[in-house]
Design an enzyme around this catalytic site. Structure first.
Site, mmCIF file in Angstrom:
data_model
loop_
_atom_site.group_PDB
_atom_site.id
_atom_site.type_symbol
_atom_site.label_atom_id
_atom_site.label_comp_id
_atom_site.label_asym_id
_atom_site.label_seq_id
_atom_site.Cartn_x
_atom_site.Cartn_y
_atom_site.Cartn_z
ATOM 1 N N ARG A 266 0.915 -1.150 0.002
ATOM 2 C CA ARG A 266 -0.081 0.054 0.077
ATOM 3 C C ARG A 266 0.795 1.318 -0.045
ATOM 4 N NH1 ARG A 266 -1.195 2.562 4.382
ATOM 5 N NH2 ARG A 266 -1.372 0.904 5.938
ATOM 6 N N HIS A 270 -3.674 4.180 4.669
ATOM 7 C CA HIS A 270 -4.695 3.182 4.982
ATOM 8 C C HIS A 270 -6.205 3.783 4.460
ATOM 9 C CE1 HIS A 270 -7.136 -0.254 6.585
ATOM 10 N NE2 HIS A 270 -7.713 0.734 7.162
ATOM 11 N N TYR A 279 4.188 5.911 11.132
ATOM 12 C CA TYR A 279 4.621 4.850 11.489
ATOM 13 C C TYR A 279 5.465 4.057 10.386
ATOM 14 C CZ TYR A 279 0.366 3.867 8.799
ATOM 15 O OH TYR A 279 -0.507 3.708 7.715
#
Length: 371
Positions: A266, A270, A279
């Site tokens: 990805r 998200h 992160y």
């Protein structure tokens, strides 16, 4: 003659491997396990897959832009996952039924979605952005993993009707930790339901890396339920198509469910409510950009001498046209009257629903005349 339908992965050593047919530099790689499933795919079909992926990426970028501009409540990007979605979806038969998660923009595109279908749900106008019966795609599922249960239920119906269909369900690596997914696999295996499970391992379940979900390749879970599986390079559109053709042939042959783990990435957040820079290291993203699925297929086509400037220009023009239509449809949407929320809940008239509609109408009427 159709290729022999046998389990792709039989041992732990097999599952450590990721099946590939086109390398990141565009070179074709011989694959004894998968070659026979795509021996009919010629340069023209490869260009069609390239066109699909370019258009999908443009649709995805437009969705992000519309959300950032306040026209959509949310958008779930799929940049980087084009090969997995297009490769697998283009292998499906029109009669097959798909049960997606919320990120399968490419799947509904491949099934014939219209420009407004991509945004209607995210704008809050409908519970489903597309017509499920027309596309043979269930509404996008927000509850993590729930669609796998729906797919198996539909698969049991296929068995009951003795129909020549396959139910296909898509989910992410994070969903494999949900009880729903594991319970769906138990039922599918126990009853021999014709279901194909497609795990898009994009390496991040929101902010949790896949290493937290599993210390072993996710495809290795399926054989424990009695389901044969294959682990493919999810950025290789040809390998994804071959894997899906294998899985569909297995299910159609009456051998029960099959499982695909497509290892992809990805590239974006998200959802548009997420900030992946908090992160995810930039070095990891840079490494995966070098494995971009679109660039990979372009390199392969150029190696074959089958990617001309005219195709590239026409493809980009088609992508921009769809994005413009998508934006126009989004901005031109008219919210339905409040009572329309009861439309289509049941196929036949239902007294309980009629009562609820009357009660809601009375509730709305109670506000009439207020400033």
């Amino acid at each position: 003659m159709s290729p022999q339908v046998t389990p792709i992965a039989d041992t732990a050593q097999d599952l450590e491997l990721t099946e590939r047919m086109i390398a990141p530099d565009g070179q074709r790689v011989a694959n004894p396990r998968l070659d026979a499933f795509v021996d009919d795919v010629d340069a023209e079909q490869l260009r069609a897959l390239h066109r699909d992926m370019v258009i999908l990426r443009r649709i995805d970028a437009e969705g992000v832009a519309l959300q950032r501009q306040g026209q959509l409540g949310l958008w779930a990007p799929c940049q980087g996952q084009e090969a997995t979605q297009i490769g697998t979806a283009r292998a499906l038969a029109a009669r097959d039924y798909v049960f997606p998660s919320y990120r399968e923009t490419g799947v509904i595109y491949a099934r014939g979605a219209k420009p407004g279908d991509y945004v209607r749900m995210w704008r809050g106008e409908e519970g489903a952005g597309h017509d499920p019966e027309a596309l043979r795609v269930a509404p996008l599922q927000i509850i993590i993993g729930a669609q796998t249960l729906h797919a198996v239920g539909y698969g049991l119906g296929i068995l009951h009707d003795e129909a020549d269909e396959v139910a296909v369900t898509y989910f992410g690596d994070g969903a494999t930790s949900q009880g729903d997914v594991n319970e769906a696999m138990i039922f599918a295996a126990s009853y021999g339901a014709p279901v194909v499970f497609v795990c898009q391992n994009n390496h991040w379940a929101i902010s949790e890396p896949v290493s937290v979900q599993s210390a072993y390749p996710i495809a290795g879970r399926a054989p424990g339920f009695g389901i044969p599986s294959v682990r493919v390079d999810g950025n290789d559109v040809l390998a994804c198509m071959a894997a899906m053709r294998w899985a569909l042939a297995h299910a159609r042959a009456g051998k029960g469910p099959a499982y695909i783990e497509a290892v992809t990435y990805r590239m974006g957040p998200h959802t548009t409510a997420d900030d992946p820079t908090r992160y995810r290291p930039q070095t990891e993203l840079d490494e995966w950009r070098r494995r971009d699925p679109i660039s990979r297929l372009e390199a392969h086509l150029r190696e074959l001498g089958e990617l001309g400037d005219d195709h590239v220009a026409a493809t980009q023009e088609a992508a921009d046209d769809i994005a413009r239509e998508m934006r126009a449809e989004c901005l031109g949407m008219v919210t339905r009257p409040p009572l329309a929320v009861f439309d289509g809940v049941y196929a036949e008239p239902h007294s309980g629903l009629d009562r609820q509609r009357d009660e809601y109408a009375a509730h709305l009427a109670s506000f009439e005349g207020e400033a």
